[in-house]
Design an enzyme around this catalytic site. Structure first.
Site, mmCIF file in Angstrom:
data_model
loop_
_atom_site.group_PDB
_atom_site.id
_atom_site.type_symbol
_atom_site.label_atom_id
_atom_site.label_comp_id
_atom_site.label_asym_id
_atom_site.label_seq_id
_atom_site.Cartn_x
_atom_site.Cartn_y
_atom_site.Cartn_z
ATOM 1 N N ASP A 5 25.333 -8.944 -11.589
ATOM 2 C CA ASP A 5 26.457 -9.812 -11.928
ATOM 3 C C ASP A 5 27.478 -9.021 -12.750
ATOM 4 O O ASP A 5 27.118 -8.277 -13.661
ATOM 5 C CB ASP A 5 25.966 -11.028 -12.733
ATOM 6 C CG ASP A 5 26.997 -12.140 -12.783
ATOM 7 O OD1 ASP A 5 26.726 -13.222 -12.242
ATOM 8 O OD2 ASP A 5 28.089 -11.918 -13.361
ATOM 9 N N ILE A 6 28.743 -9.204 -12.410
ATOM 10 C CA ILE A 6 29.791 -8.412 -13.072
ATOM 11 C C ILE A 6 30.073 -8.906 -14.497
ATOM 12 O O ILE A 6 30.582 -8.153 -15.331
ATOM 13 C CB ILE A 6 31.076 -8.403 -12.209
ATOM 14 C CG1 ILE A 6 31.927 -7.186 -12.523
ATOM 15 C CG2 ILE A 6 31.855 -9.694 -12.351
ATOM 16 C CD1 ILE A 6 33.018 -6.921 -11.486
ATOM 17 N N HIS A 44 29.023 -26.278 -12.352
ATOM 18 C CA HIS A 44 29.379 -24.924 -12.830
ATOM 19 C C HIS A 44 29.323 -23.859 -11.752
ATOM 20 O O HIS A 44 29.218 -22.674 -12.068
ATOM 21 C CB HIS A 44 28.506 -24.507 -14.022
ATOM 22 C CG HIS A 44 28.523 -25.487 -15.151
ATOM 23 N ND1 HIS A 44 29.597 -25.600 -16.011
ATOM 24 C CD2 HIS A 44 27.638 -26.423 -15.537
ATOM 25 C CE1 HIS A 44 29.354 -26.561 -16.886
ATOM 26 N NE2 HIS A 44 28.179 -27.087 -16.617
ATOM 27 N N GLN A 45 29.390 -24.254 -10.482
ATOM 28 C CA GLN A 45 29.462 -23.225 -9.441
ATOM 29 C C GLN A 45 30.899 -22.739 -9.345
ATOM 30 O O GLN A 45 31.817 -23.541 -9.130
ATOM 31 C CB GLN A 45 29.003 -23.778 -8.081
ATOM 32 C CG GLN A 45 28.967 -22.695 -6.998
ATOM 33 C CD GLN A 45 28.507 -23.213 -5.644
ATOM 34 O OE1 GLN A 45 28.356 -24.422 -5.448
ATOM 35 N NE2 GLN A 45 28.301 -22.314 -4.705
ATOM 36 N N HIS A 66 24.118 -18.677 -4.257
ATOM 37 C CA HIS A 66 23.579 -17.525 -4.992
ATOM 38 C C HIS A 66 22.584 -17.991 -6.041
ATOM 39 O O HIS A 66 22.719 -19.068 -6.605
ATOM 40 C CB HIS A 66 24.692 -16.696 -5.636
ATOM 41 C CG HIS A 66 25.634 -17.480 -6.489
ATOM 42 N ND1 HIS A 66 26.657 -18.235 -5.962
ATOM 43 C CD2 HIS A 66 25.700 -17.646 -7.831
ATOM 44 C CE1 HIS A 66 27.328 -18.814 -6.943
ATOM 45 N NE2 HIS A 66 26.765 -18.487 -8.096
ATOM 46 N N PHE A 67 21.607 -17.153 -6.267
ATOM 47 C CA PHE A 67 20.595 -17.381 -7.301
ATOM 48 C C PHE A 67 20.830 -16.347 -8.394
ATOM 49 O O PHE A 67 20.927 -15.155 -8.113
ATOM 50 C CB PHE A 67 19.181 -17.212 -6.739
ATOM 51 C CG PHE A 67 18.762 -18.336 -5.829
ATOM 52 C CD1 PHE A 67 19.268 -18.429 -4.542
ATOM 53 C CD2 PHE A 67 17.863 -19.293 -6.257
ATOM 54 C CE1 PHE A 67 18.893 -19.460 -3.698
ATOM 55 C CE2 PHE A 67 17.470 -20.327 -5.422
ATOM 56 C CZ PHE A 67 17.995 -20.411 -4.136
ATOM 57 N N HIS A 68 20.927 -16.840 -9.627
ATOM 58 C CA HIS A 68 21.015 -15.936 -10.776
ATOM 59 C C HIS A 68 19.596 -15.631 -11.267
ATOM 60 O O HIS A 68 18.801 -16.560 -11.461
ATOM 61 C CB HIS A 68 21.731 -16.605 -11.949
ATOM 62 C CG HIS A 68 23.147 -17.021 -11.705
ATOM 63 N ND1 HIS A 68 24.220 -16.317 -12.194
ATOM 64 C CD2 HIS A 68 23.663 -18.100 -11.058
ATOM 65 C CE1 HIS A 68 25.348 -16.948 -11.869
ATOM 66 N NE2 HIS A 68 25.043 -18.033 -11.177
#
Ligand code: 5GP
Length: 144
Positions: free
Chosen positions: A30-31, A92-93, A99-101
């Site tokens: 993740d950036i 909060h998407q 995607h999975f964090h």
């Protein structure tokens, strides 16, 4: 399915720090990490939210998530982590591609510039017996 920043990453049009790739799945850092090692695992299938994801893509994600999690924990030394998966702007998407964090959780001091991980405000209600019976039946009847 809208074009997203992840579509561009999947096509190689913008760079990412790739962790893993197979036929169905890409994982990359993740950036804007919540903590050291914060990794995103995405299906290559273009679905905005998880309810739109095919069984095949879901299975592919499910196969790699535990392996990715083990790798993130081993590489960062974290002993705990959260797997977060947001669906819809109200939840909060921000990027409308599933995607999975994987978010390592660190307790105590963290190095300057790094976060401790996900903070959760969990204000739970109470499921009363009768409401639970009816609700479980309603949801169960809609599983396809
Ligand atoms: P969401 O809030 O949609 O669940 O999370 C989207 C995540 O994508 C955020 O954590 C954000 O930092 C990450 N992200 C957004 N744009 C980029 C990008 O261009 N590259 C990478 N590696 N991550 C991104």
């Amino acid at each position: 399915m809208p074009e997203t920043i992840f579509s561009k990453i999947l096509r190689g049009e913008i760079p990412c720090h790739k962790v893993y790739e197979d036929q169905h799945v890409l994982a990359f850092l993740d950036i804007f990490p919540l903590s050291h090692g914060h990794t995103l695992v995405i299906p290559k299938e273009p679905a905005a939210t998880i309810d739109q994801l095919s069984d095949e893509a879901s299975a592919a994600i499910g196969r790699v998530l535990p392996r990715m999690t083990r790798a993130v924990l081993a590489a960062t030394g974290a002993k705990a982590c959260n797997i977060l998966q947001n669906n819809g702007a109200d939840a909060h998407q921000a990027v409308m591609h599933v995607h999975f964090h994987i978010i390592p959780k660190f307790v105590g001091e963290v190095p300057a510039g790094q976060g401790a991980g996900l903070g959760i405000g969990w204000k739970a209600g109470k499921l009363e017996g009768n409401a639970g019976v009816a609700l479980a039946r309603e949801i169960g009847a809609r599983v396809q």
